[in-house]
Design a protein around this motif. Structure first.
Motif, short mmCIF file in Angstrom:
data_model
loop_
_atom_site.label_atom_id
_atom_site.label_comp_id
_atom_site.label_asym_id
_atom_site.label_seq_id
_atom_site.Cartn_x
_atom_site.Cartn_y
_atom_site.Cartn_z
N GLU A 120 38.97 35.56 19.37
CA GLU A 120 37.84 36.78 19.63
C GLU A 120 38.27 38.31 18.96
O GLU A 120 37.77 38.90 18.23
CB GLU A 120 37.69 36.99 21.01
CG GLU A 120 36.84 36.02 21.74
CD GLU A 120 36.49 36.37 23.02
OE1 GLU A 120 36.74 37.29 23.66
OE2 GLU A 120 36.14 35.37 23.91
N HIS A 121 39.66 38.35 19.30
CA HIS A 121 40.45 39.37 18.82
C HIS A 121 40.42 39.26 17.13
O HIS A 121 40.05 40.55 16.48
CB HIS A 121 41.89 39.31 19.15
CG HIS A 121 42.78 40.73 18.54
ND1 HIS A 121 42.48 42.02 18.58
CD2 HIS A 121 43.67 40.74 17.42
CE1 HIS A 121 43.41 42.70 18.14
NE2 HIS A 121 43.97 42.06 17.31
N VAL A 122 40.66 38.30 16.44
CA VAL A 122 40.59 38.14 15.17
C VAL A 122 39.31 38.26 14.62
O VAL A 122 39.03 39.07 13.57
CB VAL A 122 41.25 36.80 14.66
CG1 VAL A 122 40.67 36.63 13.29
CG2 VAL A 122 42.89 36.94 14.82
N GLU A 123 38.35 37.99 15.05
CA GLU A 123 36.68 38.00 14.63
C GLU A 123 36.66 39.56 14.74
O GLU A 123 35.75 40.10 13.79
CB GLU A 123 35.79 37.34 15.57
CG GLU A 123 35.92 35.89 15.20
CD GLU A 123 35.18 35.44 13.82
OE1 GLU A 123 34.19 36.03 13.55
OE2 GLU A 123 35.95 34.66 13.09
N SER A 124 37.02 40.17 15.95
CA SER A 124 36.49 41.58 15.87
C SER A 124 37.20 42.48 15.01
O SER A 124 36.77 43.26 14.36
CB SER A 124 36.72 42.10 17.68
OG SER A 124 38.15 42.18 17.57
N ARG A 125 38.46 42.17 14.56
CA ARG A 125 39.38 42.87 13.86
C ARG A 125 38.68 42.76 12.34
O ARG A 125 38.60 43.42 11.53
CB ARG A 125 40.82 42.35 13.75
CG ARG A 125 41.48 43.25 13.00
CD ARG A 125 41.66 44.60 13.44
NE ARG A 125 42.26 45.45 12.39
CZ ARG A 125 42.17 46.52 12.02
NH1 ARG A 125 41.05 47.27 12.31
NH2 ARG A 125 42.81 47.36 10.96
N LYS A 126 38.15 41.33 11.94
CA LYS A 126 37.65 40.93 10.80
C LYS A 126 36.44 41.93 10.75
O LYS A 126 36.16 42.28 9.62
CB LYS A 126 37.39 39.49 10.78
CG LYS A 126 36.78 39.20 9.56
CD LYS A 126 36.17 37.59 9.68
CE LYS A 126 35.37 37.29 8.36
NZ LYS A 126 34.57 35.99 8.62
N GLU A 127 35.60 41.76 11.60
CA GLU A 127 34.33 42.81 11.64
C GLU A 127 34.83 44.32 11.37
O GLU A 127 33.95 44.98 10.44
CB GLU A 127 33.45 42.47 12.98
CG GLU A 127 32.83 41.34 12.87
CD GLU A 127 32.23 41.03 14.36
OE1 GLU A 127 32.03 42.05 15.01
OE2 GLU A 127 31.79 39.98 14.73
N ALA A 128 35.84 44.74 11.91
CA ALA A 128 36.26 46.23 11.84
C ALA A 128 36.74 46.26 10.22
O ALA A 128 36.28 47.34 9.69
CB ALA A 128 37.22 46.59 12.79
N LEU A 129 37.49 45.40 9.92
CA LEU A 129 37.87 45.68 8.48
C LEU A 129 36.70 45.63 7.35
O LEU A 129 36.88 46.25 6.77
CB LEU A 129 38.95 44.43 8.09
CG LEU A 129 40.35 44.66 8.66
CD1 LEU A 129 41.15 43.25 8.58
CD2 LEU A 129 40.90 45.73 8.38
N GLU A 130 35.94 44.67 7.89
CA GLU A 130 34.94 44.61 7.02
C GLU A 130 34.01 45.80 7.08
O GLU A 130 33.31 46.32 6.07
CB GLU A 130 33.69 43.28 7.23
CG GLU A 130 34.18 42.14 6.99
CD GLU A 130 33.40 41.05 7.58
OE1 GLU A 130 32.54 41.28 8.33
OE2 GLU A 130 33.73 39.79 7.08
N GLU A 131 33.57 46.68 8.03
CA GLU A 131 33.10 47.90 8.28
C GLU A 131 33.92 48.89 7.38
O GLU A 131 33.26 49.65 6.74
CB GLU A 131 32.96 48.37 9.73
CG GLU A 131 31.78 47.41 10.39
CD GLU A 131 31.69 47.52 12.03
OE1 GLU A 131 32.52 48.74 12.35
OE2 GLU A 131 31.14 47.01 12.63
N GLU A 132 35.22 48.83 7.74
CA GLU A 132 36.11 49.96 6.97
C GLU A 132 35.86 49.72 5.46
O GLU A 132 35.74 50.61 4.60
CB GLU A 132 37.58 49.75 7.23
CG GLU A 132 37.88 50.17 8.60
CD GLU A 132 39.22 49.96 9.05
OE1 GLU A 132 40.11 49.94 8.24
OE2 GLU A 132 39.69 49.74 10.12
N ILE A 133 36.12 48.39 4.91
CA ILE A 133 35.89 48.06 3.60
C ILE A 133 34.62 48.68 2.97
O ILE A 133 34.36 49.27 1.89
CB ILE A 133 36.03 46.58 3.09
CG1 ILE A 133 37.40 46.14 3.47
CG2 ILE A 133 35.72 46.33 1.76
CD1 ILE A 133 37.57 44.79 3.50
N GLU A 134 33.39 48.29 3.84
CA GLU A 134 32.04 48.65 3.33
C GLU A 134 32.14 50.37 3.27
O GLU A 134 31.66 50.93 2.20
CB GLU A 134 31.25 48.06 4.21
CG GLU A 134 29.63 48.52 3.83
CD GLU A 134 28.54 47.82 4.87
OE1 GLU A 134 27.36 48.47 4.70
OE2 GLU A 134 29.00 47.00 5.64
#
Length: 192
Positions: free
Chosen positions: A38-52
């Motif tokens: 769950e943590h990795v998924e939420s961090r992945k989403e956060a990173l994707e948002e940061e990248i976007e």
């Protein structure tokens, strides 16, 4: 012999306790793995948002740079056109003066019919020469404008490429940090 087979071995209860303990440890590891996932998924989403967000910012910066380039080119282009048009006007005025003098002399020397024909031909020559001068000057203005626009676009392209490279490096660092965090959690989980 039947009595011996029906009796449990001496360490059977110990094995049951060990199996229960192993099951408990596996259950805890599964819970930790679920939390980590769950943590990795939420961090992945956060990173994707940061990248976007970084990409959107880079696009905004690119648009701003393009507007600045346009602001810098417009006055230069206007100045070049104004100078070239003044040159055309000056040349046309000189030609007109030269042609008027030539026509006056021809009129004095020739009869009215010949004068009329000469004036008509002279007007055609003037129109042709003015057209040639305008074409030549417009060609040089166009070449100068193309050169200046090309230089400005080259600078813009280099700036944009540099910004995209920085964003890419930032993304790689974020992914590496996420991988290290995941590796650390897996290491902790494996020691439990």
């Amino acid at each position: 012999m039947e009595a011996e087979n029906s009796l449990p071995p001496d360490n059977f209860e110990g094995e049951i306790r060990q199996a229960r303990e192993n099951f408990r440890v596996i259950s805890e590891l599964k819970e930790k793995l679920d939390i980590l996932t769950e943590h990795v998924e939420s961090r992945k989403e956060a990173l994707e948002e940061e990248i976007e967000e970084s990409l959107h910012e880079a696009v905004r910066n690119g648009r701003d740079s393009l507007e600045k380039i346009q602001e810098n080119i417009d006055p230069k282009l206007e100045k070049v056109i104004r100078v070239k048009l003044e040159e055309i006007d000056n040349k046309m005025n000189r030609w007109k003066e030269d042609n008027v003098l030539a026509v006056k002399e021809a009129v004095k020397a020739e009869s009215p019919a010949l004068t009329k024909a000469v004036l008509w031909e002279l007007d055609q020559i003037i129109v042709e020469k003015v057209k040639q001068v305008k074409d030549a000057i417009m060609g040089s203005v166009e070449a100068e404008v193309n050169r200046q626009v090309g230089d400005a676009l080259k600078e813009f392209k280099e700036e944009t490429e540099n910004k995209f490279q920085r964003v890419g490096k930032f993304n790689i660092v974020c992914l590496l940090l996420a991988s290290l965090a995941l590796g650390g959690l897996l290491l902790v989980a494996s020691r439990l």
